[in-house]
Design a protein around this motif. Structure first.
Motif, mmCIF file in Angstrom:
data_model
loop_
_atom_site.group_PDB
_atom_site.id
_atom_site.type_symbol
_atom_site.label_atom_id
_atom_site.label_comp_id
_atom_site.label_asym_id
_atom_site.label_seq_id
_atom_site.Cartn_x
_atom_site.Cartn_y
_atom_site.Cartn_z
ATOM 1 N N GLU A 124 0.810 -1.216 0.000
ATOM 2 C CA GLU A 124 0.000 0.000 0.000
ATOM 3 C C GLU A 124 0.845 1.268 0.000
ATOM 4 O O GLU A 124 0.406 2.312 -0.467
ATOM 5 C CB GLU A 124 -0.931 -0.002 1.217
ATOM 6 N N ARG A 155 0.657 -11.074 -5.039
ATOM 7 C CA ARG A 155 0.280 -10.465 -6.327
ATOM 8 C C ARG A 155 0.669 -11.337 -7.516
ATOM 9 O O ARG A 155 0.329 -11.003 -8.652
ATOM 10 C CB ARG A 155 0.932 -9.085 -6.463
ATOM 11 N N LYS A 164 5.603 -11.012 -14.789
ATOM 12 C CA LYS A 164 5.167 -9.748 -14.189
ATOM 13 C C LYS A 164 6.361 -8.835 -13.935
ATOM 14 O O LYS A 164 6.282 -7.615 -14.152
ATOM 15 C CB LYS A 164 4.430 -10.051 -12.878
ATOM 16 N N LEU A 168 6.970 -5.061 -15.395
ATOM 17 C CA LEU A 168 7.256 -3.902 -14.551
ATOM 18 C C LEU A 168 8.511 -3.175 -15.019
ATOM 19 O O LEU A 168 8.541 -1.939 -15.067
ATOM 20 C CB LEU A 168 7.411 -4.343 -13.092
ATOM 21 N N LEU A 202 6.703 -0.132 -7.137
ATOM 22 C CA LEU A 202 5.367 -0.060 -7.739
ATOM 23 C C LEU A 202 4.777 -1.436 -8.034
ATOM 24 O O LEU A 202 3.672 -1.524 -8.568
ATOM 25 C CB LEU A 202 5.430 0.748 -9.039
ATOM 26 N N CYS A 204 3.278 -3.705 -6.404
ATOM 27 C CA CYS A 204 1.984 -4.090 -5.824
ATOM 28 C C CYS A 204 0.944 -2.986 -5.924
ATOM 29 O O CYS A 204 -0.044 -2.983 -5.169
ATOM 30 C CB CYS A 204 2.182 -4.502 -4.369
ATOM 31 N N ASP A 205 1.146 -2.039 -6.829
ATOM 32 C CA ASP A 205 0.197 -0.948 -7.058
ATOM 33 C C ASP A 205 -0.128 -0.182 -5.782
ATOM 34 O O ASP A 205 -1.292 -0.097 -5.360
ATOM 35 C CB ASP A 205 -1.105 -1.483 -7.676
ATOM 36 N N LYS A 236 -0.642 8.180 -14.585
ATOM 37 C CA LYS A 236 -1.245 6.957 -15.083
ATOM 38 C C LYS A 236 -1.901 6.142 -13.965
ATOM 39 O O LYS A 236 -2.982 5.573 -14.140
ATOM 40 C CB LYS A 236 -0.185 6.104 -15.785
ATOM 41 N N LEU A 237 -1.253 6.086 -12.792
ATOM 42 C CA LEU A 237 -1.698 5.219 -11.710
ATOM 43 C C LEU A 237 -2.447 5.956 -10.606
ATOM 44 O O LEU A 237 -2.967 5.320 -9.687
ATOM 45 C CB LEU A 237 -0.493 4.490 -11.095
ATOM 46 N N LEU A 239 -1.130 7.931 -8.296
ATOM 47 C CA LEU A 239 -0.348 7.825 -7.067
ATOM 48 C C LEU A 239 -0.316 9.142 -6.304
ATOM 49 O O LEU A 239 -0.294 10.223 -6.892
ATOM 50 C CB LEU A 239 1.105 7.463 -7.395
#
Length: 390
Positions: A124, A155, A164, A168, A202, A204-205, A236-237, A239
């Motif tokens: 998180e 994840r 994955k 990334l 990044l 785990c978002d 984009k995310l 954050l």
């Protein structure tokens, strides 16, 4: 009486009629703590040395919303990195968090068990450490370190983690990620190591990314690429970004708001455009005067002296021994907060009232300009005064 001393006392005299009051930001922060992504309230962190507690972070408060960037700026030794480690609860003995609250998504992180906190770190809240060569494990490949992060937080499985990790690395613009995933940290350049560290943070978002001096030891071209990467990933995310740096140029380019730290305290906080247009604290002015980029042939003005070491803070305002504007009250007690209404506030940060009324700032707006300095008030910590700008 000198002109500068007279102007200082005139400013203070104009505020003497105001009664000390609670900071509207503190009231707003308390009321809206659960709606903020991150709210740090009166955080004090320090170290137990030779039988006494020595603070490194003193009564620090700030908050952060989703998609927002807060720049935390100051010289080395100001307490910026200790603040970041406190949020992550990574301060190791003899260090400890002495008091304060760290509320993330409505939960006080200080109240969580270590097992619960492990689920927050990385998943998180992501952290980009200051030096990638020491943050990355030299005996494991880049890919295996990213894969471990993914598997620990559920994840990815062992079978899917490698693909994955490649995705990334590709997302942070690492060339030939299918090959680089098998490289060890020492086989990568400084810029690629920093990109790999960003990819890991990044993985785990996370909702919040803490970037502690993300461009340290990188050349100017690579610095610009890393900052552009962080900006694009944030957009984009969605954050929230806590950007820790000593470089005001980076803050001007990246941040929405900026908090200036000195000797463990936040001495000034404002919207970034407001701070650069009208720096109020002598320390902030000194930092700006030391920046290159002025008129050709102009000599940079260094701030005399250095940040006082732990346990050796001078009495009163900690900046007094280095301050060119110091006068009688400065060494007696640490100044309280003076609150100025915001000038340059992004339109989308203002609330809309009646259609016939102008857009006005929220009375508890974080975009108010706050400063702790006797040049602007004779208020003593923890009191707060409000002032009107011309």
């Amino acid at each position: 009486m000198s002109e500068s001393r007279g102007s200082q006392l005139a400013v203070r005299g104009s505020l003497n009629s105001a009664e000390p009051r609670k900071d509207p930001l503190d009231e707003s922060r308390t009321a809206n703590r659960e709606s903020r992504l991150l709210s740090v309230d009166h955080l004090t962190t320090g170290f137990d040395l030779r039988g006494r507690f020595v603070p490194a972070v003193i009564d620090v408060s700030f908050d952060l919303d989703a998609g927002e960037t807060l720049g935390l700026v100051g010289e080395s030794g100001s307490g910026k990195s200790v603040t970041a480690l406190s949020i992550m609860r990574l301060v190791q003995p003899p260090g400890r968090i002495d008091q304060g609250r760290i509320v993330f998504k409505g939960r006080d992180l200080r109240a969580l068990s270590e097992r619960e906190m492990q689920r927050v770190r990385g998943a998180e809240i992501g952290l980009i450490f200051q030096e990638p060569m020491t943050a990355l494990n030299p005996v494991f490949t880049i890919g295996s370190q990213i894969e471990e992060t993914l598997r620990v937080h559920g994840r990815a499985t062992r079978r899917t983690a490698r693909q994955k990790a490649i995705e990334l690395l590709d997302a942070v613009s690492v060339p030939e990620p299918q090959l680089r995933v098998r490289d060890y940290p020492h086989q990568l350049s400084g810029g690629l190591r920093q990109r790999a560290l960003i990819a890991m943070s990044l993985a785990c978002d996370p909702a919040l990314l803490i970037a502690d001096e993300p461009t340290t030891a990188l050349d100017v071209t690579i610095q610009a690429q890393i900052l552009e990467l962080l900006r694009s990933l944030q957009q984009k995310l969605g954050l929230a970004l806590l950007l820790i740096t000593h470089d005001l140029g980076v803050v001007a380019e990246m941040a929405d708001r900026v908090a200036v730290m000195y000797a463990g305290r936040i001495v000034e906080e404002a919207a970034v455009a407001d701070l650069f247009a009208n720096p109020l604290h002598p320390y902030t002015r000194g930092l700006m005067a030391s920046m290159p980029g002025g008129a050709p042939g102009t000599r940079l003005q260094a701030i005399q002296g250095s940040v006082p070491p732990l346990g050796e803070l001078p009495p009163g305002c900690s900046f007094t021994p280095r301050c060119p504007n110091r006068f009688e009250p400065c060494p007696k007690a640490f100044p309280g907060t003076t609150v100025f209404p915001p000038k340059d506030v992004p339109a989308d940060r203002l609330r809309q009232g009646n259609m016939d009324e102008p857009r006005i700032p929220d009375p508890g707006s974080r975009y108010h300009h706050r400063v702790r300095c006797y040049l602007h008030s004779d208020s003593v910590e923890p009191h707060v005064r409000e002032a009107q700008q011309d």
